[in-house]
Design a protein around this motif. Structure first.
Motif, PDB file in Angstrom:
ATOM      1  N   MET A  46      11.744 -18.758  -2.617  1.00 23.17           N
ATOM      2  CA  MET A  46      10.439 -19.036  -2.034  1.00 23.17           C
ATOM      3  C   MET A  46       9.740 -17.737  -1.632  1.00 23.17           C
ATOM      4  N   LEU A  47      10.497 -16.806  -1.024  1.00 23.18           N
ATOM      5  CA  LEU A  47       9.939 -15.512  -0.630  1.00 23.18           C
ATOM      6  C   LEU A  47       9.499 -14.722  -1.857  1.00 23.18           C
ATOM      7  N   SER A  48      10.326 -14.709  -2.887  1.00 26.86           N
ATOM      8  CA  SER A  48      10.011 -13.992  -4.121  1.00 26.86           C
ATOM      9  C   SER A  48       8.734 -14.539  -4.759  1.00 26.86           C
ATOM     10  N   ASP A  49       8.599 -15.846  -4.825  1.00 23.43           N
ATOM     11  CA  ASP A  49       7.401 -16.464  -5.396  1.00 23.43           C
ATOM     12  C   ASP A  49       6.157 -16.083  -4.596  1.00 23.43           C
ATOM     13  N   SER A  50       6.273 -16.052  -3.263  1.00 19.44           N
ATOM     14  CA  SER A  50       5.139 -15.695  -2.410  1.00 19.44           C
ATOM     15  C   SER A  50       4.715 -14.241  -2.612  1.00 19.44           C
ATOM     16  N   ILE A  51       5.691 -13.348  -2.725  1.00 11.33           N
ATOM     17  CA  ILE A  51       5.376 -11.931  -2.924  1.00 11.33           C
ATOM     18  C   ILE A  51       4.740 -11.707  -4.294  1.00 11.33           C
ATOM     19  N   LYS A  52       5.230 -12.404  -5.309  1.00  7.70           N
ATOM     20  CA  LYS A  52       4.668 -12.255  -6.660  1.00  7.70           C
ATOM     21  C   LYS A  52       3.239 -12.788  -6.728  1.00  7.70           C
ATOM     22  N   LYS A  53       2.894 -13.794  -5.918  1.00  5.07           N
ATOM     23  CA  LYS A  53       1.519 -14.308  -5.877  1.00  5.07           C
ATOM     24  C   LYS A  53       0.551 -13.261  -5.333  1.00  5.07           C
ATOM     25  N   MET A  54       1.075 -12.289  -4.571  1.00  4.94           N
ATOM     26  CA  MET A  54       0.248 -11.217  -4.023  1.00  4.94           C
ATOM     27  C   MET A  54       0.169 -10.037  -4.980  1.00  4.94           C
ATOM     28  N   ALA A  55       0.539 -10.254  -6.251  1.00  5.74           N
ATOM     29  CA  ALA A  55       0.444  -9.268  -7.337  1.00  5.74           C
ATOM     30  C   ALA A  55       1.473  -8.142  -7.237  1.00  5.74           C
ATOM     31  N   PHE A  56       2.568  -8.362  -6.524  1.00  2.00           N
ATOM     32  CA  PHE A  56       3.652  -7.390  -6.507  1.00  2.00           C
ATOM     33  C   PHE A  56       4.591  -7.669  -7.672  1.00  2.00           C
ATOM     34  N   THR A  57       5.289  -6.636  -8.134  1.00  2.00           N
ATOM     35  CA  THR A  57       6.227  -6.743  -9.251  1.00  2.00           C
ATOM     36  C   THR A  57       7.619  -6.414  -8.755  1.00  2.00           C
ATOM     37  N   SER A  58       8.593  -7.140  -9.262  1.00  2.00           N
ATOM     38  CA  SER A  58       9.989  -6.912  -8.892  1.00  2.00           C
ATOM     39  C   SER A  58      10.550  -5.747  -9.700  1.00  2.00           C
ATOM     40  N   ASP A  62      16.539  -3.172  -8.854  1.00  2.00           N
ATOM     41  CA  ASP A  62      16.847  -3.945  -7.655  1.00  2.00           C
ATOM     42  C   ASP A  62      15.821  -5.068  -7.546  1.00  2.00           C
ATOM     43  N   PRO A  63      16.179  -6.292  -7.911  1.00  2.00           N
ATOM     44  CA  PRO A  63      15.197  -7.376  -7.933  1.00  2.00           C
ATOM     45  C   PRO A  63      14.617  -7.739  -6.566  1.00  2.00           C
ATOM     46  N   ASP A  64      15.194  -7.218  -5.486  1.00  2.00           N
ATOM     47  CA  ASP A  64      14.646  -7.482  -4.154  1.00  2.00           C
ATOM     48  C   ASP A  64      13.717  -6.375  -3.679  1.00  2.00           C
ATOM     49  N   LEU A  65      13.402  -5.435  -4.554  1.00  2.00           N
ATOM     50  CA  LEU A  65      12.468  -4.353  -4.252  1.00  2.00           C
ATOM     51  C   LEU A  65      11.178  -4.632  -5.015  1.00  2.00           C
ATOM     52  N   TYR A  66      10.066  -4.743  -4.300  1.00  2.00           N
ATOM     53  CA  TYR A  66       8.787  -5.086  -4.904  1.00  2.00           C
ATOM     54  C   TYR A  66       7.808  -3.931  -4.760  1.00  2.00           C
ATOM     55  N   PHE A  67       6.975  -3.752  -5.758  1.00  2.00           N
ATOM     56  CA  PHE A  67       5.958  -2.711  -5.721  1.00  2.00           C
ATOM     57  C   PHE A  67       4.690  -3.238  -6.368  1.00  2.00           C
ATOM     58  N   LYS A  68       3.585  -2.529  -6.060  1.00  2.00           N
ATOM     59  CA  LYS A  68       2.286  -2.936  -6.578  1.00  2.00           C
ATOM     60  C   LYS A  68       1.557  -1.687  -7.061  1.00  2.00           C
ATOM     61  N   ASP A  74      -9.733   8.935  -7.139  1.00  2.00           N
ATOM     62  CA  ASP A  74      -9.741  10.116  -8.016  1.00  2.00           C
ATOM     63  C   ASP A  74      -8.945   9.887  -9.309  1.00  2.00           C
ATOM     64  N   GLY A  75      -8.428   8.666  -9.524  1.00  2.00           N
ATOM     65  CA  GLY A  75      -7.721   8.322 -10.752  1.00  2.00           C
ATOM     66  C   GLY A  75      -6.206   8.477 -10.674  1.00  2.00           C
ATOM     67  N   THR A  76      -5.683   8.956  -9.544  1.00  2.84           N
ATOM     68  CA  THR A  76      -4.238   9.122  -9.372  1.00  2.84           C
ATOM     69  C   THR A  76      -3.577   7.760  -9.217  1.00  2.84           C
ATOM     70  N   LYS A  77      -2.498   7.537  -9.977  1.00  2.00           N
ATOM     71  CA  LYS A  77      -1.756   6.279  -9.872  1.00  2.00           C
ATOM     72  C   LYS A  77      -0.688   6.408  -8.792  1.00  2.00           C
ATOM     73  N   TYR A  78      -0.480   5.322  -8.067  1.00  6.46           N
ATOM     74  CA  TYR A  78       0.564   5.281  -7.037  1.00  6.46           C
ATOM     75  C   TYR A  78       1.017   3.837  -6.867  1.00  6.46           C
ATOM     76  N   TYR A  79       2.075   3.647  -6.096  1.00  2.00           N
ATOM     77  CA  TYR A  79       2.611   2.310  -5.848  1.00  2.00           C
ATOM     78  C   TYR A  79       2.595   1.996  -4.363  1.00  2.00           C
ATOM     79  N   GLU A  80       2.254   0.785  -4.049  1.00  2.00           N
ATOM     80  CA  GLU A  80       2.316   0.326  -2.663  1.00  2.00           C
ATOM     81  C   GLU A  80       3.640  -0.323  -2.429  1.00  2.00           C
TER      82      GLU A  80
END
Length: 80
Positions: A46-58, A62-68, A74-80
């Motif tokens: 349920m938690l994983s589904d909720s986080i993925k709805k917020m556009a985060f990727t597993s 480590d499938p329990d680590l999510y990033f966006k 200025d065009g620099t890419k980064y992860y939240e």
């Protein structure tokens, strides 16, 4: 926290005396409860589904680590 997750399997119990006139009647558990073997997995899903709805990727490592992925003005890419 477990009570927020739906129970995936159908579990029948007999109501105890604290249910008054419904004591002894069969009941179905609809939500994951502490003590059920599948409660942790149901809550994690349920938690994983909720986080993925917020556009985060597993993460693949480590499938329990999510990033966006994001891009700064200025065009620099980064992860939240």
């Amino acid at each position: 926290a477990y009570l927020n997750a739906p129970c995936k399997e159908q579990i029948w119990i007999t109501a105890g005396p604290e249910f008054g006139e419904n004591a002894g009647k069969p009941m179905i558990i609809e939500r994951a409860l502490y003590g059920l073997k599948s409660s942790g997995a149901a809550w994690r899903q349920m938690l994983s589904d909720s986080i993925k709805k917020m556009a985060f990727t597993s993460s693949k490592g480590d499938p329990d680590l999510y990033f966006k992925p994001q891009v700064k003005p200025d065009g620099t890419k980064y992860y939240e």
